[in-house]
Design a protein around this motif. Structure first.
Motif, PDB file in Angstrom:
ATOM      1  N   SER A 151       0.868  -1.185   0.000  1.00 19.12           N
ATOM      2  CA  SER A 151       0.000   0.000   0.000  1.00 19.12           C
ATOM      3  C   SER A 151       0.901   1.230   0.000  1.00 19.12           C
ATOM      4  O   SER A 151       2.064   1.129   0.397  1.00 19.12           O
ATOM      5  CB  SER A 151      -0.896   0.014   1.248  1.00 19.12           C
ATOM      6  N   LEU A 183      -9.019   2.761  -2.510  1.00 15.05           N
ATOM      7  CA  LEU A 183      -7.793   1.993  -2.281  1.00 15.05           C
ATOM      8  C   LEU A 183      -7.951   0.593  -2.875  1.00 15.05           C
ATOM      9  O   LEU A 183      -9.025   0.010  -2.780  1.00 15.05           O
ATOM     10  CB  LEU A 183      -7.535   1.830  -0.785  1.00 15.05           C
ATOM     11  N   ASP A 222      -6.957  -3.056  -2.257  1.00 19.03           N
ATOM     12  CA  ASP A 222      -6.414  -3.854  -1.159  1.00 19.03           C
ATOM     13  C   ASP A 222      -5.383  -4.853  -1.641  1.00 19.03           C
ATOM     14  O   ASP A 222      -5.351  -5.231  -2.814  1.00 19.03           O
ATOM     15  CB  ASP A 222      -7.556  -4.653  -0.510  1.00 19.03           C
ATOM     16  N   ALA A 223      -4.624  -5.348  -0.672  1.00 14.53           N
ATOM     17  CA  ALA A 223      -3.703  -6.438  -0.964  1.00 14.53           C
ATOM     18  C   ALA A 223      -4.496  -7.721  -1.172  1.00 14.53           C
ATOM     19  O   ALA A 223      -5.576  -7.888  -0.614  1.00 14.53           O
ATOM     20  CB  ALA A 223      -2.729  -6.606   0.178  1.00 14.53           C
ATOM     21  N   ASN A 224      -3.944  -8.615  -1.992  1.00 17.49           N
ATOM     22  CA  ASN A 224      -4.560  -9.933  -2.185  1.00 17.49           C
ATOM     23  C   ASN A 224      -4.020 -10.926  -1.162  1.00 17.49           C
ATOM     24  O   ASN A 224      -4.655 -11.931  -0.875  1.00 17.49           O
ATOM     25  CB  ASN A 224      -4.264 -10.484  -3.585  1.00 17.49           C
TER      26      ASN A 224
END
Lengths: 508, 110
Positions: A397, A410, A412-414
């Motif tokens: 991020s 935003l 998001d992360a996976n």
């Protein structure tokens, strides 16, 4: 008392001798060991003396004064007084002569010590300094040999060469221990003077040992020795103590110089590494249809642990990688080098960013575990034909997507960062990147930039900012972000590396 | 940062209090590496209001060590700002996180 030269003797006694002549005496002589050495009047043949008196030094008679041609009565007392006077004068003359000689010797020694200081200031090599010290110590104390004993293990000894005598074999470390323990120097002109636990080395008749203090502690001892009859004087001991003090300061300044040199070398290495990194990162961004690109990198120190990499695959897809290694400075930069190479090669080979990052995790998991580091990693494949971007985000991020119309959000992360979990760690998502759509990927040096009062820049501020400049070009956008971050930080030092890549869709 | 270690039924409970950053990390590394007598650890972060990436890597490292020894390193009592970091990085998928130390100990006991 030593008698001065004849000329001086004549000059000193002259007033007294003339007084006798003026009173009617026929001649005056000064006799030494039975023979006349000075006569008045000059050149006269000495005749039998009527009067004589001793010129004494302590109890010893060193000369006689003879007067001829006088009436004895009454003159005897006067002559004796005169003799005493002459004695005093000659005594003082003798002392003066000795003092002058000693002063001259001291001046020589002083000059030698200054020379030592001056010569050693230009040297950083410890060994050269120490060799100079022992040589000077030996010469100035007129010793047979000189040595320096160290307290490292095994104890080192530096010696001044002397024919036939090898101090390294003779002098024991016990002398060093003794001066370290007592804190004082040692002077011994015979074995009786030595403390019980110390022995005069073979063939040595006199010894002086003084401590050398380095950084507050007696780390070494300097010593000199003689092998003949003459013992060392207190003056030599003082001199050796002074040389020992000098040696201590010289070693301390050599240590300081070495440390400064090491720091400079390190600084230079850092600068070179920074130049390498700047070259690798600042390479020209590829151009691709339908997209504007901008990239920025600001390390917190000379070099950093953030990365961005943009290149075009053989199939025409653009790969964008942004990553952040845990830690800062040189260690992070080195890990980042490893990451860049590995990421580039998996991205060139694997069909999508998820496959690429999973493969990357597999490849780097062991090494990152060993180093106790992990790497938050974002990777995207942009397809210029479809105008879509496939995104795989391992713990990274901020990633902001701002569509041409509508609010920013935003991404998001996976999955977790690379190097945390063994095995597959990520899937992927797809976004459109048509005209006006913006994808901005930064590192947390941006979102965590701090204002002087401690507030963080944060994600909301970043999204609002991007929405506010959405009509600008990618490059203007990137610059605007940094301008705002800097304004927000308001002079506070940059705490973390900052990297940023902006992709903006443009009409054909 | 304060660091206290207790052992409860064969599980080490490491309680941290304060700012957990690169400066404090070495102390936690020692606690988790050298002196670990149990296979499992509960790290109670109730007093931690800030955590940075070096601190996170310390926890990750500890977690790997415990798992290698057939145990685990779990977290409990995360404050909101710390929880956010774990969510953003998806480290909340890598660690097992409990609301309280009691829940953590109970789960490990099973």
């Amino acid at each position: 008392m030593t008698l001065p030269a004849t000329g001086t003797l004549r000059r000193l006694v002259d007033p007294i001798a003339r007084a006798w002549l003026a009173q009617g005496a026929a001649g005056v002589t000064i006799n030494v060991q039975g023979s006349p050495v000075v006569t008045w009047p000059r050149g006269a043949e000495p005749s039998r003396p009527d009067l004589r008196a001793n010129i004494a030094s302590g109890r010893n008679s060193v000369a006689e004064i003879h007067v001829s041609g006088v009436d004895v009565a009454g003159a005897e007392m006067r002559l004796r007084s005169d003799a005493k006077l002459i004695s005093s004068i000659l005594g003082l003359e003798s002392e003066l002569s000795q003092m002058t000689a000693e002063l001259s010797e001291t001046q020589d020694q002083l000059v030698a010590v200054f020379d030592l200081a001056r010569a050693a200031r230009t040297r950083v090599d410890f060994d050269e300094i120490l060799v100079t010290v022992v040589d000077v110590a030996r010469d100035l104390t007129q010793a047979r040999f000189a040595f320096i004993l160290f307290d490292d293990s095994p104890g080192r000894i530096v010696t001044s060469p002397s024919d036939g005598f090898r101090p390294e074999e003779a002098v024991s470390a016990a002398f060093l221990t003794h001066v370290q323990a007592s804190g004082r120097s040692l002077l011994a002109n015979d074995s009786e003077t030595l403390p019980d636990h110390l022995e005069m080395p073979d063939g040595v008749s006199s010894l002086i040992v003084v401590p050398i203090t380095i950084e507050g502690r007696p780390r070494a001892a300097l010593g000199v020795g003689r092998a003949g009859d003459h013992g060392f004087t207190a003056g030599s001991r003082k001199l050796l103590e002074a040389i020992g003090d000098q040696a201590g300061s010289l070693v301390e300044s050599a240590i300081a110089t070495q440390q400064t040199l090491a720091r400079h070398r390190l600084q230079r290495d850092m600068e070179l590494a920074a130049a390498v990194q700047r070259t690798l990162i600042a390479r020209k961004l590829p151009s691709v249809t339908g997209l504007e690109l901008a990239g920025r990198y600001r390390p917190a120190a000379e070099i950093g642990g953030d990365l961005y990499d943009v290149f075009t695959r053989n199939d025409g897809q653009l790969v964008v990688t942004v990553a952040d290694v845990t830690g800062k400075g040189m260690p992070a930069a080195l890990v980042m080098s490893m990451m860049r190479t590995a990421a580039h090669s998996v991205a060139a080979a694997m069909p999508g960013p998820d496959a690429a990052l999973n493969r990357l995790n597999q490849d780097l998991y062991e090494e990152l575990s060993d180093l106790s580091k992990f790497v938050t990693t974002f990777m995207a494949y942009y397809d210029p034909k479809e105008r879509t971007v496939a995104i795989a985000n391992c713990g990274h991020s901020p990633v902001v997507f701002c569509p041409a119309q509508g609010p920013a959000r935003l991404i998001d992360a996976n999955g977790p960062p690379i190097g945390v979990l063994d095995g597959d760690v990520t899937g992927s998502t797809i976004e459109r990147l048509g005209p006006g759509d913006i994808l901005a990927i930064g590192t947390d040096g941006i979102s965590e930039a701090q204002a002087p009062d401690g507030t963080l820049f944060g994600y909301d501020r970043l999204m609002e900012l991007i929405e506010g400049v959405r009509f600008e070009s990618a490059a203007q956008l990137a610059d605007a972000i940094f301008v705002h971050v800097d304004r927000f930080a308001n002079g506070a030092a940059q705490a973390d590396d900052q990297a940023l890549v902006v992709l903006k869709g443009v009409a054909e | 940062m304060n660091l206290t270690t207790n052992i409860h039924n064969d599980v080490t409970v490491l309680t941290l209090d304060g700012r957990f950053d690169a400066h404090e990390a070495p102390a936690v590394v020692s606690a988790l590496n050298g002196s670990l007598q149990t296979a499992s650890v509960v790290v109670n972060l109730s007093g931690v209001n800030f955590i940075d990436s070096t601190a996170l890597s310390t926890l990750v490292q500890g977690m790997k060590h415990c798992r290698e020894r057939s145990g685990d390193l779990v977290l409990s009592n995360l404050q909101q700002p710390v929880r956010v970091i774990f969510e953003l990085t998806k480290l909340d998928r890598a660690f097992v996180i409990y609301g309280s130390q009691e829940d953590a100990l109970a789960a490990i006991a099973k």
